[in-house]
Design a protein around this motif. Sequence first.
Motif, short mmCIF file in Angstrom:
data_model
loop_
_atom_site.label_atom_id
_atom_site.label_comp_id
_atom_site.label_asym_id
_atom_site.label_seq_id
_atom_site.Cartn_x
_atom_site.Cartn_y
_atom_site.Cartn_z
N LEU A 287 -0.33 13.01 -5.46
CA LEU A 287 0.92 12.29 -5.24
C LEU A 287 0.95 11.72 -3.83
N ALA A 288 1.52 10.55 -3.69
CA ALA A 288 1.66 9.94 -2.36
C ALA A 288 2.65 8.78 -2.46
N GLU A 289 3.11 8.32 -1.31
CA GLU A 289 3.93 7.11 -1.25
C GLU A 289 3.09 6.00 -0.62
N LEU A 290 3.12 4.81 -1.25
CA LEU A 290 2.31 3.69 -0.78
C LEU A 290 3.20 2.55 -0.30
N ARG A 291 2.77 1.93 0.77
CA ARG A 291 3.36 0.66 1.22
C ARG A 291 2.32 -0.43 0.99
N THR A 292 2.72 -1.50 0.33
CA THR A 292 1.78 -2.58 0.00
C THR A 292 2.29 -3.90 0.56
N GLU A 293 1.37 -4.88 0.62
CA GLU A 293 1.74 -6.20 1.16
C GLU A 293 2.79 -6.89 0.31
N THR B 219 -11.24 18.80 -6.98
CA THR B 219 -11.95 18.66 -5.69
C THR B 219 -11.63 17.32 -5.05
N GLU B 220 -11.66 16.24 -5.85
CA GLU B 220 -11.37 14.90 -5.31
C GLU B 220 -9.93 14.81 -4.82
N ALA B 221 -8.99 15.34 -5.60
CA ALA B 221 -7.58 15.26 -5.23
C ALA B 221 -7.32 15.99 -3.91
N GLU B 222 -7.89 17.17 -3.77
CA GLU B 222 -7.68 17.93 -2.54
C GLU B 222 -8.34 17.25 -1.35
N ALA B 223 -9.51 16.65 -1.57
CA ALA B 223 -10.18 15.94 -0.48
C ALA B 223 -9.34 14.74 -0.02
N LEU B 224 -8.81 13.97 -0.98
CA LEU B 224 -8.02 12.79 -0.63
C LEU B 224 -6.67 13.18 -0.01
N ARG B 225 -6.18 14.35 -0.34
CA ARG B 225 -4.95 14.83 0.31
C ARG B 225 -5.20 15.15 1.78
N GLU C 272 -8.10 14.30 3.75
CA GLU C 272 -8.92 13.41 4.57
C GLU C 272 -8.07 12.30 5.19
N PRO C 273 -8.62 11.57 6.16
CA PRO C 273 -7.88 10.45 6.75
C PRO C 273 -7.43 9.46 5.69
N SER C 274 -6.25 8.89 5.87
CA SER C 274 -5.66 8.02 4.85
C SER C 274 -6.51 6.80 4.57
N GLU C 275 -7.36 6.39 5.51
CA GLU C 275 -8.19 5.21 5.31
C GLU C 275 -9.09 5.36 4.08
N GLN C 276 -9.55 6.58 3.82
CA GLN C 276 -10.43 6.78 2.67
C GLN C 276 -9.67 6.62 1.36
N LEU C 277 -8.44 7.12 1.31
CA LEU C 277 -7.62 6.93 0.12
C LEU C 277 -7.26 5.46 -0.06
N ILE C 278 -6.91 4.79 1.02
CA ILE C 278 -6.56 3.37 0.94
C ILE C 278 -7.74 2.55 0.43
N GLU C 279 -8.94 2.89 0.88
CA GLU C 279 -10.13 2.16 0.42
C GLU C 279 -10.30 2.30 -1.09
N GLN C 280 -10.13 3.51 -1.62
CA GLN C 280 -10.26 3.72 -3.06
C GLN C 280 -9.13 3.04 -3.83
N LEU C 281 -7.93 3.05 -3.28
CA LEU C 281 -6.81 2.38 -3.95
C LEU C 281 -7.00 0.88 -3.98
N ASP C 282 -7.46 0.30 -2.90
CA ASP C 282 -7.71 -1.15 -2.89
C ASP C 282 -8.74 -1.54 -3.94
N ALA D 14 -0.14 1.48 3.98
CA ALA D 14 0.05 2.83 4.49
C ALA D 14 0.22 3.80 3.34
N VAL D 15 -0.17 5.05 3.61
CA VAL D 15 -0.03 6.15 2.64
C VAL D 15 0.62 7.32 3.36
N SER D 16 1.60 7.94 2.69
CA SER D 16 2.27 9.09 3.30
C SER D 16 2.66 10.09 2.22
#
Length: 394
Positions: free
Chosen positions: A192-198, A233-239, A241-251, A263-265
Motif C-alpha cells: 500500500l502507498a499513496e502516489l502523486r502523479t503528473e 519478499t518483493e513487497a517488503e523490499a519495496l516498502r 527501499e528508497p522510493s526511487e526504486q518503487l517509482i521506477e517499477q510503477l512508471d 512521489a510515494v508516501s
Amino acid sequence: MSRPSETVPEHVEIAVVGGGPVGALTALRLARAGRRVALIEARDPEAKLTDARAIALSWASLVAFADAGVQIPYAALTAIDTVHVSQQGSWGRTVLSRDDLDLPQLGAVVDYPALAEACQAALAAAGVAVLWRTRVTRVATLAAFARLTLSRDGAATPLTCRLAVLADGGELAEQLPGVTRRVHDYHQSALLAELRTERPHGGVAYERFSARGPLALLPHGEAFKLVWTRSPTEAEALRDEPSEQLIEQLDEALAGRFGKVLAVSGRAVFPLTLKQVNRTVSGRVALIGNAAQTMHPVAAQGLNLGVRDALGLVEAVAASADPGEAGVLRRYAGLRRLDSQAVVGFTHGLVSLFDGNGALMSLLRGAGMNLLDLLPPARRRFAGHLVFGVGTAR
C-alpha cells in the motif's frame, strides 16, 4: 448520547461481536428496527486509529451507511465515477462508468479511520449500547440462547443472548458446531502507498494487471492510493527501499498513463489470505463480514460484501419474535448464499487468471475484457454485480 456501559449485562436480545464498520452498521440497523442490541468491541474508543487502508465503497454501500445514520464527512470521500481495467503490454480493456447504471457515482474511496470514526459517532448518536475494551473469548450455542464469555480488564463475564452475530473474529467461528474455515494462503502481500502523479485521476479507479502483479489505483483526494499485489519478499523490499526504486517499477507498469509518478508516501504491507467458512449459521450464531469471509483485495469487494451480509441479516431477523430461531437464520443464510459464493469465487478466480503472463493467457484476458467492453448489456450487468451484489435486489 452513547451508552458505553461499564457494567456488562447478563443478557441482551442480540449481541454483535466486532465494532468495525460492518458490525457497527449491523448494530445500527438492528436498533433502528427496534431490536435490543449490544455491540462488543475490543478497542478503546479513545485510541487513535492508524490503519493505512483506503476502502472503496460501492454506491450501494454508501447508501446503506447513510441510511443507518453514518455521516462520513464529504471531505473524506473521493468519488469513483469510472473503473478502467487493462493489462500491461497487451491489448484488451474494459471501462465501467456511472452512466452504465445511471448513478451519481459508482462509489467512493474513504480512509478506514474516517469510516470507523463516522460509525462510532453514529453509534453514539443512536444510543446503541457498546461494550468497549471487551473481548469475546468463547462462544457457544444452546437451545434457547447463545452464550458468550467476555473478557475485560482480566475478568471473565458470561453474557447470554437470543442471537449472537460475529462480524469479526474468525477464530471464534471455529468453536461452533459444524463450522470449519477454508484458508488459502496466496503467498502474496499487498503493498500500500499513496502516489502523486503528473496528471490527475479525474475520478477514475484503475485495475492494471502488470507483469509484476495486479495493481489497483484508487482516487484519493488529489492523489492515488496504490494496492499492488507482490510476493512477500518483493513487497517488503519495496516498502523499505528508497522510493526511487518503487517509482521506477510503477512508471514501467503504468506506461506513462498519468505522466510520471512524482512521489510515494505512506508505504505499508499486508499479507493476503482467503478465509471462508463452510456455513454462516450455527445454532443461534450468525456470521457476517470478516467472520464469514476475508478476501483478496483485487476486486475491492471485501467490505462491500460484508455490508450486504449485514443488510441481509437485518432483513431476515427484523420482524421475527425470536431473532435466533432456526427458520429465521436459515432465511439469512439463503439470502446471502449466492452473492457470497459468487463474489468470493470471482475474486479468487481473478487472482488465478491474472497470475500468468504467457502469450496465450494474455490474449484470452484481452479478448475477455474487450468483449465485455463491446457488449453494453453484459457490461451493465457486470457493473451492477460489483455495485449491488449478485442476486440481490437493487
